[in-house]
Design an enzyme around this catalytic site. Structure first.
Site, PDB file in Angstrom:
ATOM      1  N   GLU A  49      10.036   4.277  -0.767  1.00 37.28           N
ATOM      2  CA  GLU A  49       9.813   5.708  -0.598  1.00 37.28           C
ATOM      3  C   GLU A  49      10.832   6.286   0.378  1.00 37.28           C
ATOM      4  O   GLU A  49      10.964   5.790   1.499  1.00 37.28           O
ATOM      5  CB  GLU A  49       8.415   5.985  -0.037  1.00 37.28           C
ATOM      6  CG  GLU A  49       7.273   5.606  -0.950  1.00 37.28           C
ATOM      7  CD  GLU A  49       5.922   5.810  -0.284  1.00 37.28           C
ATOM      8  OE1 GLU A  49       4.991   6.217  -0.989  1.00 37.28           O
ATOM      9  OE2 GLU A  49       5.793   5.551   0.929  1.00 37.28           O
ATOM     10  N   CYS A  50      11.524   7.322  -0.016  1.00 36.11           N
ATOM     11  CA  CYS A  50      12.442   8.080   0.832  1.00 36.11           C
ATOM     12  C   CYS A  50      13.465   7.153   1.496  1.00 36.11           C
ATOM     13  O   CYS A  50      14.432   6.770   0.855  1.00 36.11           O
ATOM     14  CB  CYS A  50      11.677   8.906   1.858  1.00 36.11           C
ATOM     15  SG  CYS A  50      12.626  10.287   2.533  1.00 36.11           S
ATOM     16  N   GLY A  51      13.267   6.749   2.747  1.00 35.28           N
ATOM     17  CA  GLY A  51      14.196   5.814   3.363  1.00 35.28           C
ATOM     18  C   GLY A  51      14.307   4.527   2.576  1.00 35.28           C
ATOM     19  O   GLY A  51      15.381   3.925   2.480  1.00 35.28           O
TER      20      GLY A  51
END
Length: 450
Positions: free
Chosen positions: A327-329
């Site tokens: 997720e994201c990072g």
């Protein structure tokens, strides 16, 4: 605690207080943290909460209270989910302190999901923080306006912040009709450093909390009395997962990957997972059945992620079909690397490259459905979550997506969940439903049984 077996409900009560603000930046975070520390100093076991999808404030709460702070977000979880999250966190605690978000009535397109809304769901008294620099009698108009804006408001009183002097405090007291529980003087020594996604994480903070300041300027005993006046609430008992899986999931946990909703981890545990925590910055990939890469700050630790032993090991495992959810990072780390003044090579599992921007590229709630393509994302699973990032991912033309967002930007125009084999990377910080966590655990079990 009383259980109605027929209705499968729990009647539950705990002293609780919500700290709201008239707007962002009014000082509610500093006052909330000081209050948590003051209550703990009195020997109370404090369970902290944060309204909204934020990851950073909860990290400070957790450090202060010694108990994991939970997010209360009606947009992502619904009203029953808010009550269940509150209930599941409180056993063993003496009092719950809930930090609000933005202004008291600021929600999604209206007051929905606002601090006031959550306070009503939890039947919790609420204290409003008002910065009073350059103000006297006008504070009473503000307090009355917030109290009367909604007829069923749970506002029990105010805490006045940035009070200039004892004389100023006397002026603020005169004519007050709404109880005043604190007169906090202006003090800049407790400013917390920030970066592009907000304040620094709680684990990075080295200065003390303003506990003495809050004890000397707020009526702590009266705040406890008000918190203790909260009535019982009914909680629907959650349904346990029907899965009988027993799998091990590697969870990346270090300064590069530090954004996780406690709710998600508990949902995975409910579905049958146990966790091995590791640092992609310095550890080898653990021997696990799946990997969960949360959000965080991989761009600040790009070199260590490039040279860490886990990079090539994760790439090899992904090529072999290990289920990996980022997720994201975590999404960024799964791409080919970070471009800029200096470029860094990351795992290269997903066909795209990452760049950082000077301002945020997406901010807000996400809603959508999975499209299939991997066992992590079987078709038709509802997605709810939040996105907030300063990066962009430029995918290759042949990139495939396993999520479609009706609300939210995702990687590109509502397409999210880029995937290769059993690896999925998305910008959405998902709020796991039972279906979502079950899918991840089933994927891990399929890997384990190969």
């Amino acid at each position: 605690m009383q259980i109605n077996q027929e209705a499968k409900q729990v009647k539950f009560n705990i002293p609780r207080i919500v700290i709201a603000g008239i707007q962002s930046g009014c000082g509610k975070t500093t006052i909330t943290r000081g209050l948590m520390a003051a209550l703990k100093r009195r020997g109370l076991v404090v369970q902290p909460f944060k309204i909204g999808p934020d990851f950073i404030d909860p990290s400070h709460h957790t450090r202060i209270c010694g108990r994991v702070s939970r997010n209360l977000d009606v947009v992502m979880s619904g009203e029953e989910g808010v009550i269940e999250s509150f209930f599941s966190a409180c056993p063993g605690a003496d009092i719950a302190v809930i930090e609000g978000v933005m202004g008291m009535y600021d929600g999604l397109d209206s007051t929905y999901g606002s601090t006031a809304h959550i306070a009503k769901i939890l039947k919790s008294p609420l204290l409003l923080v008002i910065p009073v620099h350059g103000m006297a009698n006008s504070v009473h108009a503000i307090a009355s306006g917030f109290k009367n804006y909604e007829p069923d408001s749970t506002l029990a009183g105010v805490i006045l912040n940035k009070v200039g002097s004892p004389r100023h405090a006397d002026l603020l007291r005169a004519g007050a009709e709404i109880p005043q529980f604190g007169f906090v003087p202006k003090d800049t020594s407790f400013h917390t450093m920030s970066r592009h996604l907000g304040l620094i994480m709680g684990e990075e903070k080295t200065t003390d909390e303003p506990v003495t300041l809050i004890e000397e300027s707020c009526e702590i005993s009266e705040i406890i009395r008000v918190a203790s006046s909260a009535p019982p609430i009914n909680v629907d008992l959650h349904k346990e997962s029907s899965l009988s899986c027993k799998v091990t999931i590697g969870v990346a946990k270090d300064p590069a990957f530090c954004f996780y909703y406690q709710h998600n981890l508990e949902m995975l545990e409910r579905s049958g997972a146990k966790f091995v925590y590791f640092s992609p910055m310095q550890d080898h990939k653990p021997d696990v059945d799946a990997i969960y890469l949360g959000g965080g700050y991989p761009e600040l630790h790009a070199e260590m992620l490039e040279t860490g032993p886990a990079r090539d090991e994760i790439r090899s495992a992904c090529d072999d079909g290990l289920p990996v959810f980022g997720e994201c990072g975590g999404l960024l780390y799964l791409t080919e690397g970070l471009s800029g003044e200096r470029s860094y090579r990351w795992t290269g599992v997903l066909p795209g490259s990452t760049e950082m921007a000077q301002r945020f590229q997406a901010l807000g709630y996400c809603e959508g459905r999975t499209l299939g393509g991997t066992s992590l994302t079987p078709e038709g699973v509802e997605i709810k979550g939040h996105e907030f990032h300063y990066s962009t991912v430029t995918p290759s033309r042949d990139a495939r997506y396993s999520m479609s967002l009706a609300r939210g930007k995702g990687i590109s125009d509502g397409q999210d969940g880029m995937y290769v084999h059993e690896t999925v990377g998305c910008y959405t910080h998902c709020w796991f439903s039972g279906q979502f966590s079950d899918a991840i655990v089933r994927a891990a079990e399929n890997w384990r049984k190969r």
